[in-house]
Motif scaffolding. Structure first.
Motif, PDB file in Angstrom:
ATOM      1  N   LEU A 171      80.073  21.771 111.512  1.00  0.00           N
ATOM      2  CA  LEU A 171      81.074  20.842 111.009  1.00  0.00           C
ATOM      3  C   LEU A 171      82.435  21.266 111.546  1.00  0.00           C
ATOM      4  O   LEU A 171      82.810  22.434 111.437  1.00  0.00           O
ATOM      5  N   LYS A 172      83.165  20.332 112.112  1.00  0.00           N
ATOM      6  CA  LYS A 172      84.534  20.610 112.545  1.00  0.00           C
ATOM      7  C   LYS A 172      85.464  19.854 111.618  1.00  0.00           C
ATOM      8  O   LYS A 172      85.124  18.779 111.108  1.00  0.00           O
ATOM      9  N   GLY A 173      86.624  20.463 111.376  1.00  0.00           N
ATOM     10  CA  GLY A 173      87.538  19.812 110.462  1.00  0.00           C
ATOM     11  C   GLY A 173      88.912  20.429 110.432  1.00  0.00           C
ATOM     12  O   GLY A 173      89.245  21.300 111.232  1.00  0.00           O
ATOM     13  N   LYS A 174      89.678  19.935 109.483  1.00  0.00           N
ATOM     14  CA  LYS A 174      91.044  20.388 109.252  1.00  0.00           C
ATOM     15  C   LYS A 174      91.038  21.195 107.956  1.00  0.00           C
ATOM     16  O   LYS A 174      90.605  20.709 106.911  1.00  0.00           O
ATOM     17  N   ALA A 175      91.525  22.423 108.047  1.00  0.00           N
ATOM     18  CA  ALA A 175      91.495  23.324 106.897  1.00  0.00           C
ATOM     19  C   ALA A 175      92.888  23.491 106.309  1.00  0.00           C
ATOM     20  O   ALA A 175      93.894  23.387 107.013  1.00  0.00           O
ATOM     21  N   ARG A 176      92.894  23.762 105.031  1.00  0.00           N
ATOM     22  CA  ARG A 176      94.142  24.165 104.377  1.00  0.00           C
ATOM     23  C   ARG A 176      93.798  25.166 103.286  1.00  0.00           C
ATOM     24  O   ARG A 176      92.688  25.171 102.753  1.00  0.00           O
ATOM     25  N   ILE A 177      94.752  26.019 103.016  1.00  0.00           N
ATOM     26  CA  ILE A 177      94.568  27.057 102.008  1.00  0.00           C
ATOM     27  C   ILE A 177      95.078  26.523 100.677  1.00  0.00           C
ATOM     28  O   ILE A 177      96.220  26.084 100.561  1.00  0.00           O
ATOM     29  N   TRP A 206      79.317  30.332 108.664  1.00  0.00           N
ATOM     30  CA  TRP A 206      80.221  31.043 109.565  1.00  0.00           C
ATOM     31  C   TRP A 206      81.400  30.137 109.831  1.00  0.00           C
ATOM     32  O   TRP A 206      81.240  29.000 110.286  1.00  0.00           O
ATOM     33  N   LEU A 207      82.606  30.651 109.545  1.00  0.00           N
ATOM     34  CA  LEU A 207      83.824  29.876 109.714  1.00  0.00           C
ATOM     35  C   LEU A 207      84.590  30.415 110.914  1.00  0.00           C
ATOM     36  O   LEU A 207      84.932  31.594 110.958  1.00  0.00           O
ATOM     37  N   ALA A 208      84.831  29.535 111.875  1.00  0.00           N
ATOM     38  CA  ALA A 208      85.581  29.905 113.077  1.00  0.00           C
ATOM     39  C   ALA A 208      86.994  29.349 112.981  1.00  0.00           C
ATOM     40  O   ALA A 208      87.188  28.177 112.646  1.00  0.00           O
ATOM     41  N   SER A 209      87.949  30.218 113.270  1.00  0.00           N
ATOM     42  CA  SER A 209      89.358  29.832 113.308  1.00  0.00           C
ATOM     43  C   SER A 209      89.975  30.466 114.552  1.00  0.00           C
ATOM     44  O   SER A 209      89.338  31.289 115.212  1.00  0.00           O
ATOM     45  N   VAL A 210      91.214  30.077 114.857  1.00  0.00           N
ATOM     46  CA  VAL A 210      91.871  30.586 116.063  1.00  0.00           C
ATOM     47  C   VAL A 210      93.311  30.944 115.737  1.00  0.00           C
ATOM     48  O   VAL A 210      94.013  30.188 115.063  1.00  0.00           O
ATOM     49  N   SER A 211      93.746  32.097 116.246  1.00  0.00           N
ATOM     50  CA  SER A 211      95.129  32.528 116.026  1.00  0.00           C
ATOM     51  C   SER A 211      96.067  31.763 116.964  1.00  0.00           C
ATOM     52  O   SER A 211      95.625  31.067 117.882  1.00  0.00           O
ATOM     53  N   ILE A 262      91.466  29.442  98.160  1.00  0.00           N
ATOM     54  CA  ILE A 262      90.264  28.723  98.587  1.00  0.00           C
ATOM     55  C   ILE A 262      90.589  28.007  99.892  1.00  0.00           C
ATOM     56  O   ILE A 262      91.673  27.431 100.024  1.00  0.00           O
ATOM     57  N   THR A 263      89.659  28.053 100.828  1.00  0.00           N
ATOM     58  CA  THR A 263      89.809  27.250 102.031  1.00  0.00           C
ATOM     59  C   THR A 263      89.136  25.912 101.782  1.00  0.00           C
ATOM     60  O   THR A 263      87.972  25.858 101.403  1.00  0.00           O
ATOM     61  N   GLU A 264      89.893  24.849 101.979  1.00  0.00           N
ATOM     62  CA  GLU A 264      89.374  23.489 101.857  1.00  0.00           C
ATOM     63  C   GLU A 264      89.311  22.904 103.264  1.00  0.00           C
ATOM     64  O   GLU A 264      90.296  22.922 103.988  1.00  0.00           O
ATOM     65  N   ILE A 265      88.138  22.403 103.639  1.00  0.00           N
ATOM     66  CA  ILE A 265      87.965  21.823 104.973  1.00  0.00           C
ATOM     67  C   ILE A 265      87.606  20.350 104.825  1.00  0.00           C
ATOM     68  O   ILE A 265      86.618  20.005 104.173  1.00  0.00           O
ATOM     69  N   THR A 266      88.427  19.499 105.417  1.00  0.00           N
ATOM     70  CA  THR A 266      88.140  18.070 105.462  1.00  0.00           C
ATOM     71  C   THR A 266      87.420  17.794 106.776  1.00  0.00           C
ATOM     72  O   THR A 266      87.927  18.109 107.854  1.00  0.00           O
ATOM     73  N   ASN A 268      96.991  27.341 112.390  1.00  0.00           N
ATOM     74  CA  ASN A 268      96.232  26.330 113.132  1.00  0.00           C
ATOM     75  C   ASN A 268      95.138  25.800 112.200  1.00  0.00           C
ATOM     76  O   ASN A 268      94.192  26.513 111.886  1.00  0.00           O
ATOM     77  N   GLU A 269      95.246  24.565 111.804  1.00  0.00           N
ATOM     78  CA  GLU A 269      94.338  23.994 110.806  1.00  0.00           C
ATOM     79  C   GLU A 269      92.945  23.646 111.329  1.00  0.00           C
ATOM     80  O   GLU A 269      92.042  23.353 110.561  1.00  0.00           O
ATOM     81  N   ASN A 270      92.761  23.677 112.629  1.00  0.00           N
ATOM     82  CA  ASN A 270      91.465  23.306 113.222  1.00  0.00           C
ATOM     83  C   ASN A 270      90.447  24.427 113.059  1.00  0.00           C
ATOM     84  O   ASN A 270      90.697  25.559 113.457  1.00  0.00           O
TER      85      ASN A 270
END
Length: 160
Positions: free
Chosen positions: A84-90, A23-28, A118-122, A66-68
């Motif tokens: 896992l919490k991280g910084k995402a980029r497309i 489950w991936l949580a993001s915020v607008s 692809i979503t990449e999460i560091t 918002n990359e968080n």
């Protein structure tokens, strides 16, 4: 201030392999949370998770703003996993790492679910997820937890 990257441990990788969904949580930008199930995900390198964006327009919009992010997955029967919490980029098709990531994820889909990004999460923070029963009853074994989970699923199925 740059957050320190976390490394993927063998245990985290094992739980990723045992988990059917994450489950991936993001915020607008309006601070509206979005949690979306993701079926096609894997680890990549020593500190990244990659996810195929199959039907994820809101997640992609949020990450671009918002990359968080926060990602959770568990072995549903053992009821253990990780947050896992991280910084995402497309990552798009023109990005240099896309083809290598795409190959990993396409093997999982058998080519049945095309995706353009692809979503990449560091990783920056890792926290175990564990069912409360293990804490309240420390003598609980994973085998007992699996049996208990199967009984609950059977009960719910018969009740429906």
């Amino acid at each position: 201030m740059q957050a320190k990257k976390m490394k993927l441990t063998t245990e985290i990788k094992e739980y990723i392999n045992r988990s059917v969904l994450c489950w991936l949580a993001s915020v607008s930008t309006e601070n509206v949370p979005n949690v979306s199930p993701k079926e096609i995900f894997n680890y990549y390198g020593t500190d990244k998770i990659i996810i195929a964006n199959i039907a994820s327009p809101q997640t992609i919009r949020n990450i671009r703003q918002n990359e968080n992010v926060c990602l959770s997955f568990i072995d549903i029967l053992v009821q253990k996993g990780f947050q896992l919490k991280g910084k995402a980029r497309i990552i798009g098709k023109t990005d240099s790492e896309f083809l290598e990531m795409e190959k990993i994820l396409t093997e999982m889909t058998g080519g049945n679910f095309p995706f353009a990004t692809i979503t990449e999460i560091t990783l920056v923070q890792v926290k175990p997820i564990i069912a409360p029963k293990y804490m309240f009853y420390p003598e609980t074994t994973e085998a007992e937890q699996i049996e208990s989970a199967k009984k609950r699923m059977e009960f719910k199925t018969n009740k429906a």
